[in-house]
Design a protein around this motif. Sequence first.
Motif, PDB file in Angstrom:
ATOM      1  N   THR A   1     -13.476   3.191  -2.549  1.00 63.32           N
ATOM      2  CA  THR A   1     -13.065   4.053  -1.449  1.00 63.32           C
ATOM      3  C   THR A   1     -13.728   3.554  -0.178  1.00 63.32           C
ATOM      4  O   THR A   1     -14.612   2.689  -0.222  1.00 63.32           O
ATOM      5  N   ALA A   2     -13.338   4.113   0.943  1.00 67.10           N
ATOM      6  CA  ALA A   2     -13.922   3.722   2.236  1.00 67.10           C
ATOM      7  C   ALA A   2     -15.419   4.007   2.291  1.00 67.10           C
ATOM      8  O   ALA A   2     -16.137   3.369   3.053  1.00 67.10           O
ATOM      9  N   THR A   3     -15.903   4.925   1.459  1.00 66.68           N
ATOM     10  CA  THR A   3     -17.338   5.236   1.442  1.00 66.68           C
ATOM     11  C   THR A   3     -18.090   4.410   0.400  1.00 66.68           C
ATOM     12  O   THR A   3     -19.279   4.617   0.194  1.00 66.68           O
ATOM     13  N   GLY A   4     -17.397   3.492  -0.276  1.00 68.56           N
ATOM     14  CA  GLY A   4     -18.038   2.614  -1.245  1.00 68.56           C
ATOM     15  C   GLY A   4     -18.102   3.165  -2.656  1.00 68.56           C
ATOM     16  O   GLY A   4     -18.777   2.594  -3.510  1.00 68.56           O
TER      17      GLY A   4
ATOM     18  N   ARG B   1       0.813  -1.215   0.000  1.00 67.58           N
ATOM     19  CA  ARG B   1       0.000   0.000   0.000  1.00 67.58           C
ATOM     20  C   ARG B   1       0.851   1.271   0.000  1.00 67.58           C
ATOM     21  O   ARG B   1       0.321   2.373   0.185  1.00 67.58           O
TER      22      ARG B   1
ATOM     23  N   SER C   1      -5.101   5.401   2.980  1.00 67.87           N
ATOM     24  CA  SER C   1      -5.812   4.318   3.662  1.00 67.87           C
ATOM     25  C   SER C   1      -7.288   4.232   3.283  1.00 67.87           C
ATOM     26  O   SER C   1      -7.896   3.180   3.442  1.00 67.87           O
ATOM     27  N   ASP C   2      -7.871   5.328   2.771  1.00 72.66           N
ATOM     28  CA  ASP C   2      -9.290   5.277   2.403  1.00 72.66           C
ATOM     29  C   ASP C   2      -9.515   4.784   0.978  1.00 72.66           C
ATOM     30  O   ASP C   2     -10.645   4.740   0.507  1.00 72.66           O
TER      31      ASP C   2
ATOM     32  N   VAL D   1     -10.316  -0.523  -0.501  1.00 72.74           N
ATOM     33  CA  VAL D   1     -10.959  -1.305   0.551  1.00 72.74           C
ATOM     34  C   VAL D   1     -10.800  -2.797   0.233  1.00 72.74           C
ATOM     35  O   VAL D   1     -11.012  -3.226  -0.904  1.00 72.74           O
ATOM     36  N   GLY D   2     -10.398  -3.568   1.237  1.00 75.16           N
ATOM     37  CA  GLY D   2     -10.223  -5.007   1.066  1.00 75.16           C
ATOM     38  C   GLY D   2      -8.969  -5.389   0.297  1.00 75.16           C
ATOM     39  O   GLY D   2      -8.747  -6.553  -0.002  1.00 75.16           O
ATOM     40  N   ASP D   3      -8.132  -4.393  -0.023  1.00 79.01           N
ATOM     41  CA  ASP D   3      -6.902  -4.620  -0.802  1.00 79.01           C
ATOM     42  C   ASP D   3      -7.181  -5.321  -2.126  1.00 79.01           C
ATOM     43  O   ASP D   3      -6.407  -6.161  -2.589  1.00 79.01           O
TER      44      ASP D   3
END
Length: 99
Positions: free
Chosen positions: A73-76, A43, A48-49, A52-54
């Motif tokens: 993204t972290a917000t989908g 990474r 970090s955002d 997601v799930g790599d």
Amino acid sequence: MTETSTRTLTSADEIASFLEQRFGQMEASSPFKTGETVRIADRAGLPSDLGVGDVALMLLDVPGAWSHVLLLTATGMPIVVQIASGNLAKRVPAEAAGA
């Protein structure tokens, strides 16, 4: 020994043909194929955002340089980003890894 050559592209059709040929060469030499899911193995440089799930979906891999991938993204939100090709790896689905 290294040989070099010069080729002049004088028309839009010649340029299009050259680009199609070059894309085919890049695609053939890539360890990843367009549409393949890949694992984000490192990474470094990736906030970090993102990712997601790599997991990411390969859009274009330019061997030895950068890949364009679709990830969440972290917000989908799906987003296209560039990531160093060396930071990606083949993805083994969880069910295949446990078999």
